[in-house]
Scaffold this motif. Structure first.
Motif, PDB file in Angstrom:
ATOM      1  N   GLN A  22       0.822  -1.202   0.000  1.00  0.00           N
ATOM      2  CA  GLN A  22       0.000   0.000   0.000  1.00  0.00           C
ATOM      3  C   GLN A  22       0.858   1.255   0.000  1.00  0.00           C
ATOM      4  OE1 GLN A  22      -2.770  -0.215   3.235  1.00  0.00           O
ATOM      5  NE2 GLN A  22      -4.237  -1.369   2.032  1.00  0.00           N
ATOM      6  N   GLY A  23       1.941   1.229   0.743  1.00  0.00           N
ATOM      7  CA  GLY A  23       2.827   2.379   0.795  1.00  0.00           C
ATOM      8  C   GLY A  23       3.487   2.667  -0.538  1.00  0.00           C
ATOM      9  N   LEU A  24       3.896   1.617  -1.260  1.00  0.00           N
ATOM     10  CA  LEU A  24       4.510   1.807  -2.578  1.00  0.00           C
ATOM     11  C   LEU A  24       3.542   2.427  -3.571  1.00  0.00           C
ATOM     12  CD1 LEU A  24       6.662  -1.395  -3.149  1.00  0.00           C
ATOM     13  CD2 LEU A  24       7.459   0.939  -2.902  1.00  0.00           C
ATOM     14  N   ILE A  25       2.312   1.952  -3.588  1.00  0.00           N
ATOM     15  CA  ILE A  25       1.332   2.476  -4.527  1.00  0.00           C
ATOM     16  C   ILE A  25       0.941   3.895  -4.151  1.00  0.00           C
ATOM     17  CG2 ILE A  25      -0.968   2.166  -5.498  1.00  0.00           C
ATOM     18  CD1 ILE A  25       1.093   0.153  -6.462  1.00  0.00           C
ATOM     19  N   LEU A  26       0.784   4.153  -2.879  1.00  0.00           N
ATOM     20  CA  LEU A  26       0.473   5.512  -2.442  1.00  0.00           C
ATOM     21  C   LEU A  26       1.609   6.462  -2.803  1.00  0.00           C
ATOM     22  CD1 LEU A  26      -1.475   7.367  -0.973  1.00  0.00           C
ATOM     23  CD2 LEU A  26      -0.309   6.780   1.149  1.00  0.00           C
ATOM     24  N   GLY A  83      -2.852  10.361 -11.543  1.00  0.00           N
ATOM     25  CA  GLY A  83      -2.486  10.201 -10.135  1.00  0.00           C
ATOM     26  C   GLY A  83      -3.682  10.354  -9.223  1.00  0.00           C
ATOM     27  N   TYR A  84      -4.560  11.304  -9.540  1.00  0.00           N
ATOM     28  CA  TYR A  84      -5.790  11.469  -8.763  1.00  0.00           C
ATOM     29  C   TYR A  84      -6.672  10.227  -8.880  1.00  0.00           C
ATOM     30  CZ  TYR A  84     -10.325  13.106  -7.231  1.00  0.00           C
ATOM     31  OH  TYR A  84     -11.531  13.219  -6.594  1.00  0.00           O
ATOM     32  N   GLY A  85      -6.773   9.688 -10.092  1.00  0.00           N
ATOM     33  CA  GLY A  85      -7.549   8.463 -10.277  1.00  0.00           C
ATOM     34  C   GLY A  85      -6.966   7.302  -9.504  1.00  0.00           C
ATOM     35  N   LEU A  86      -5.668   7.228  -9.434  1.00  0.00           N
ATOM     36  CA  LEU A  86      -5.012   6.159  -8.676  1.00  0.00           C
ATOM     37  C   LEU A  86      -5.276   6.311  -7.178  1.00  0.00           C
ATOM     38  CD1 LEU A  86      -3.195   3.693  -8.986  1.00  0.00           C
ATOM     39  CD2 LEU A  86      -1.244   5.203  -8.715  1.00  0.00           C
ATOM     40  N   LEU A  87      -5.222   7.542  -6.686  1.00  0.00           N
ATOM     41  CA  LEU A  87      -5.535   7.769  -5.272  1.00  0.00           C
ATOM     42  C   LEU A  87      -6.998   7.469  -4.964  1.00  0.00           C
ATOM     43  CD1 LEU A  87      -3.590  11.025  -4.351  1.00  0.00           C
ATOM     44  CD2 LEU A  87      -3.190   8.721  -3.510  1.00  0.00           C
ATOM     45  N   SER A  88      -7.863   7.627  -5.969  1.00  0.00           N
ATOM     46  CA  SER A  88      -9.279   7.328  -5.787  1.00  0.00           C
ATOM     47  C   SER A  88      -9.572   5.837  -5.837  1.00  0.00           C
ATOM     48  CB  SER A  88     -10.105   8.025  -6.870  1.00  0.00           C
ATOM     49  OG  SER A  88      -9.916   9.409  -6.817  1.00  0.00           O
ATOM     50  N   GLY A  89      -8.569   5.029  -6.172  1.00  0.00           N
ATOM     51  CA  GLY A  89      -8.743   3.581  -6.225  1.00  0.00           C
ATOM     52  C   GLY A  89      -9.329   3.091  -7.535  1.00  0.00           C
ATOM     53  N   GLN A  90      -9.254   3.898  -8.569  1.00  0.00           N
ATOM     54  CA  GLN A  90      -9.797   3.509  -9.869  1.00  0.00           C
ATOM     55  C   GLN A  90      -8.883   2.484 -10.543  1.00  0.00           C
ATOM     56  OE1 GLN A  90     -12.775   4.634 -10.895  1.00  0.00           O
ATOM     57  NE2 GLN A  90     -12.898   5.744  -8.961  1.00  0.00           N
ATOM     58  N   ARG A  94      -4.429   2.550 -12.899  1.00  0.00           N
ATOM     59  CA  ARG A  94      -3.193   1.767 -12.835  1.00  0.00           C
ATOM     60  C   ARG A  94      -2.601   1.577 -14.221  1.00  0.00           C
ATOM     61  NH1 ARG A  94      -6.354  -2.278  -9.039  1.00  0.00           N
ATOM     62  NH2 ARG A  94      -6.360  -0.974  -7.196  1.00  0.00           N
ATOM     63  N   VAL A  95      -3.435   1.164 -15.149  1.00  0.00           N
ATOM     64  CA  VAL A  95      -2.969   0.948 -16.517  1.00  0.00           C
ATOM     65  C   VAL A  95      -2.581   2.272 -17.156  1.00  0.00           C
ATOM     66  CG1 VAL A  95      -3.644   0.119 -18.803  1.00  0.00           C
ATOM     67  CG2 VAL A  95      -4.357  -1.128 -16.761  1.00  0.00           C
ATOM     68  N   VAL A  96      -3.420   3.284 -16.973  1.00  0.00           N
ATOM     69  CA  VAL A  96      -3.122   4.608 -17.528  1.00  0.00           C
ATOM     70  C   VAL A  96      -1.836   5.156 -16.917  1.00  0.00           C
ATOM     71  CG1 VAL A  96      -3.941   6.995 -17.658  1.00  0.00           C
ATOM     72  CG2 VAL A  96      -5.509   5.115 -18.125  1.00  0.00           C
ATOM     73  N   GLY A  97      -1.633   4.928 -15.628  1.00  0.00           N
ATOM     74  CA  GLY A  97      -0.410   5.383 -14.966  1.00  0.00           C
ATOM     75  C   GLY A  97       0.836   4.750 -15.556  1.00  0.00           C
ATOM     76  N   ILE A  98       0.778   3.457 -15.830  1.00  0.00           N
ATOM     77  CA  ILE A  98       1.925   2.772 -16.445  1.00  0.00           C
ATOM     78  C   ILE A  98       2.182   3.308 -17.847  1.00  0.00           C
ATOM     79  CG2 ILE A  98       2.723   0.547 -17.341  1.00  0.00           C
ATOM     80  CD1 ILE A  98       1.332  -0.761 -14.912  1.00  0.00           C
ATOM     81  N   GLN A 136       2.735  -3.970  -7.652  1.00  0.00           N
ATOM     82  CA  GLN A 136       1.874  -3.916  -6.474  1.00  0.00           C
ATOM     83  C   GLN A 136       0.471  -3.443  -6.784  1.00  0.00           C
ATOM     84  OE1 GLN A 136       3.112  -5.073  -3.689  1.00  0.00           O
ATOM     85  NE2 GLN A 136       5.190  -5.212  -4.444  1.00  0.00           N
ATOM     86  N   ALA A 137       0.065  -3.378  -8.029  1.00  0.00           N
ATOM     87  CA  ALA A 137      -1.203  -2.760  -8.403  1.00  0.00           C
ATOM     88  C   ALA A 137      -2.415  -3.477  -7.810  1.00  0.00           C
ATOM     89  CB  ALA A 137      -1.331  -2.701  -9.918  1.00  0.00           C
ATOM     90  N   ARG A 138      -2.408  -4.781  -7.721  1.00  0.00           N
ATOM     91  CA  ARG A 138      -3.559  -5.497  -7.211  1.00  0.00           C
ATOM     92  C   ARG A 138      -3.756  -5.309  -5.710  1.00  0.00           C
ATOM     93  NH1 ARG A 138      -5.667  -9.279 -10.736  1.00  0.00           N
ATOM     94  NH2 ARG A 138      -4.374  -9.630 -12.570  1.00  0.00           N
ATOM     95  N   ALA A 139      -2.742  -4.906  -5.025  1.00  0.00           N
ATOM     96  CA  ALA A 139      -2.813  -4.818  -3.578  1.00  0.00           C
ATOM     97  C   ALA A 139      -3.394  -3.503  -3.069  1.00  0.00           C
ATOM     98  CB  ALA A 139      -1.417  -4.995  -2.978  1.00  0.00           C
ATOM     99  N   PHE A 140      -3.558  -2.512  -3.926  1.00  0.00           N
ATOM    100  CA  PHE A 140      -3.913  -1.182  -3.446  1.00  0.00           C
ATOM    101  C   PHE A 140      -5.418  -0.992  -3.396  1.00  0.00           C
ATOM    102  CE2 PHE A 140      -4.483   3.434  -4.129  1.00  0.00           C
ATOM    103  CZ  PHE A 140      -3.947   3.834  -2.933  1.00  0.00           C
ATOM    104  N   ARG A 141      -5.915  -0.641  -2.261  1.00  0.00           N
ATOM    105  CA  ARG A 141      -7.315  -0.258  -2.043  1.00  0.00           C
ATOM    106  C   ARG A 141      -7.331   0.797  -0.946  1.00  0.00           C
ATOM    107  NH1 ARG A 141      -8.460  -2.531  -6.141  1.00  0.00           N
ATOM    108  NH2 ARG A 141      -9.475  -4.510  -6.370  1.00  0.00           N
ATOM    109  N   LEU A 142      -7.977   1.918  -1.235  1.00  0.00           N
ATOM    110  CA  LEU A 142      -8.143   2.950  -0.192  1.00  0.00           C
ATOM    111  C   LEU A 142      -9.461   2.780   0.501  1.00  0.00           C
ATOM    112  CD1 LEU A 142      -6.700   6.264  -1.632  1.00  0.00           C
ATOM    113  CD2 LEU A 142      -5.869   4.924   0.260  1.00  0.00           C
TER     114      LEU A 142
END
Length: 142
Positions: A22-26, A83-90, A94-98, A136-142
């Motif tokens: 979670q820390g890495l994804i955040l 980045g905002y979408g990633l923080l929102s848990g979308q 993740r794919v767009v970020g990569i 770590q993408a599958r592990a992240f949930r806010l």
């Protein structure tokens, strides 16, 4: 009343991701904000002050500095939104970020002759973002 005596299927509760994952994804999401902001600022500097960057003669990917400014500005704004979408848990973020971090690394590779230290720093940041989102993408949930 009749009760159904069929077998019930029990599913295990989803495994909680570790604090490290979670820390890495955040951190990657926050770095997308920071990196996107840096890209946008670099773009604005090139748009408003044409002589801010030194132009290298005879470079293969020779663009006008203002064109580089618009490329960096647009890419930076899109990275901030991802980045905002990633923080929102979308999930899409993740794919767009990569993809965006990969595009950002390629753009900054082409920008090395104009501002080498900056470009190499942003490429390193993009590589970290790609690594964190891909592993770590599958592990992240806010």
């Amino acid at each position: 009343m009749t009760e159904s005596t069929g077998s019930r299927r029990q599913t295990a509760p989803p495994e909680e991701p570790g604090a490290w994952a979670q820390g890495l994804i955040l951190f990657a999401a926050v770095m997308m904000f920071v990196g996107g902001g840096f890209q946008a600022i670099a773009g604005l500097a090139a748009i408003f002050e044409n002589e801010f960057y030194t132009v290298t003669p005879n470079y293969v990917l020779e663009f006008d500095v203002t064109a580089w400014g618009w490329i960096h500005l647009l890419l930076g704004v899109i990275v901030v939104f991802a980045g905002y979408g990633l923080l929102s848990g979308q999930t899409w973020a993740r794919v767009v970020g990569i993809v965006l971090a990969s595009v950002s690394a390629l753009v900054n590779f082409a920008f090395i002759p104009y501002y080498p230290f900056w470009s190499l720093a942003i490429i390193a940041l993009d590589v970290f973002i790609i690594w964190a989102l891909a592993t770590q993408a599958r592990a992240f949930r806010l």
